[in-house]
Design an enzyme around this catalytic site. Structure first.
Site, PDB file in Angstrom:
ATOM      1  N   VAL A 169      -3.040 -11.622  -0.449  1.00 37.65           N
ATOM      2  CA  VAL A 169      -3.905 -12.602   0.212  1.00 37.65           C
ATOM      3  C   VAL A 169      -3.907 -12.364   1.720  1.00 37.65           C
ATOM      4  O   VAL A 169      -4.943 -12.470   2.378  1.00 37.65           O
ATOM      5  CB  VAL A 169      -3.475 -14.036  -0.127  1.00 37.65           C
ATOM      6  CG1 VAL A 169      -4.458 -15.039   0.478  1.00 37.65           C
ATOM      7  CG2 VAL A 169      -3.402 -14.230  -1.636  1.00 37.65           C
ATOM      8  N   ASP A 170      -2.754 -12.044   2.276  1.00 33.94           N
ATOM      9  CA  ASP A 170      -2.694 -11.708   3.701  1.00 33.94           C
ATOM     10  C   ASP A 170      -3.580 -10.507   4.020  1.00 33.94           C
ATOM     11  O   ASP A 170      -4.311 -10.503   5.021  1.00 33.94           O
ATOM     12  CB  ASP A 170      -1.251 -11.391   4.106  1.00 33.94           C
ATOM     13  CG  ASP A 170      -0.453 -12.637   4.477  1.00 33.94           C
ATOM     14  OD1 ASP A 170      -1.069 -13.628   4.895  1.00 33.94           O
ATOM     15  OD2 ASP A 170       0.768 -12.609   4.344  1.00 33.94           O
ATOM     16  N   VAL A 171      -3.504  -9.478   3.203  1.00 31.16           N
ATOM     17  CA  VAL A 171      -4.291  -8.270   3.451  1.00 31.16           C
ATOM     18  C   VAL A 171      -5.782  -8.566   3.353  1.00 31.16           C
ATOM     19  O   VAL A 171      -6.577  -8.154   4.210  1.00 31.16           O
ATOM     20  CB  VAL A 171      -3.888  -7.153   2.466  1.00 31.16           C
ATOM     21  CG1 VAL A 171      -4.813  -5.950   2.603  1.00 31.16           C
ATOM     22  CG2 VAL A 171      -2.440  -6.727   2.711  1.00 31.16           C
TER      23      VAL A 171
END
Length: 362
Positions: A169-171
């Site tokens: 999700v961060d990426v």
């Protein structure tokens, strides 16, 4: 490839990067690879990921090294008047400011969008949060937390909800931030006006769950744990072989007919169409598993691939990198002695460049 003097697409763009950990640093690294000058502004203690190890390489955490190439580091203590003045000068001299503090933090320092835009009309300001600046402002934006509350874990795993094996999700949020920044820069090229770009982890996850999200919003379907299966396609999962697991990703009836013929299985009306196969997925998986167990994965790959049947062994990371190398994709680059994963964007005229290794802390 360190020290390349090729001009990138974003040559001349200066980014004041107040981002930490992963989502914002990933976004700014992508933009740095494309030519932007990125000044990474760190607390004197350094970005948290500098301490996130093992593993380490060259005395530094590989986590930090993975998302911070092509940047220079500037240590600034925002709690001091001198540090705050320096940070403001950097922000006002930049084309883009990126930050991923909790909402309200940058306003406390006078480094928020409104304060800076009052002086710098052309500034593109990107704010990355976990749950937005409204009702979710106080919630901590950790990837695992968002995978849980955002529904991703509810469809991942076999017997219990399971996180994805990387902070996906961060990426994805970093990529959406980079796209938003590029769109805002294009608008500024036309009008001279900057703008605020906001992305949050929860909204990005809901958008990135694409067909699963649409199945709920359009048809009211709430999916559950599926393991390695697909909700709408079969066979599309992991199967055992004589030596190691492999996947079949059969996307249409023609591919299925070739698979069935290659496995020398008797015709079965239960599997005539994709909808039929999804309806009888357990029976189909049992038949395929029994046959695929008779030969090693490499043999099935060699047999089925020329027939146009999508399949392949389940590789570890070493196998994945070697596959990319064997296909001529150039998956890694050397940056001053550090072997890093290459930027996957290929541009014919202004390719990604690798000018600087991840910076050491001043």
């Amino acid at each position: 490839m360190g020290g390349s003097d090729r001009v990138g697409s974003l040559d001349g763009i200066v980014i004041a990067d107040f981002g930490r950990v992963l989502a914002a640093p990933y976004a700014t690294m992508v933009l740095a690879d494309l030519g932007a000058e990125v000044i990474k502004i760190e607390h004197p203690r350094g970005d948290e990921t500098r301490a996130w190890g093992p593993p380490y390489a060259h005395g530094q955490a590989t986590y930090f090294l993975s998302v911070n190439r092509n940047k220079v580091s500037r240590t600034i203590d925002l709690a001091t008047p001198e540090g705050l003045a320096e940070a403001r000068e950097l922000a006002l001299g930049a084309d883009v400011v990126v930050e991923n503090f909790r909402p309200g933090t940058m306003r406390k320092f006078g480094l928020d969008h409104e304060s800076l835009r009052a002086v710098h009309k052309g500034l593109v300001y990107c704010s990355v949060t976990g749950f937005g600046a409204g009702g979710g402002a106080a919630l901590p934006g950790y990837d695992l937390l968002v995978q849980a509350v955002g529904g991703l874990m509810s469809v991942t795993g076999t017997t219990e909800p399971t996180k994805v094996g990387v902070a996906l999700v961060d990426v994805l949020t970093g990529l959406h931030a980079a796209v938003g920044i590029l769109a805002a820069l294009r608008h500024r090229d036309r009008t001279g006006e900057g703008q605020l770009v906001e992305v949050d982890l929860l909204s990005v996850l809901l958008s990135s769950m694409v067909n699963q999200s649409a199945g709920y919003t359009l048809a009211g379907v709430v999916p559950g744990l599926m393991g390695n299966r697909h909700p709408s396609i079969a066979p599309y999962e992991v199967f055992p072989t004589a030596d190691r697991p492999m996947v079949l990703a059969v996307g249409n009836d023609r591919q299925f007919e070739r698979l069935w013929a290659a496995l020398d299985l008797d015709p079965d009306p239960r599997f005539a169409t994709n909808s039929d196969r999804v309806a009888h997925v357990d029976a189909l998986a049992d038949l395929l598993s029994d046959r695929l167990r008779t030969r090693p994965a490499a043999e099935w790959f060699a047999l089925l691939t020329p027939l146009g049947v999508p399949c392949g062994p389940v590789n570890d990371l070493a196998g994945a990198v070697e596959l990319a190398r064997s296909l001529g994709l150039g998956p890694t680059v050397d940056v001053d002695g550090l072997t890093l994963v290459a930027n996957p964007i290929r541009l014919s005229e202004t390719p990604a460049t690798y000018r600087l290794p991840p910076p050491e802390l001043e």
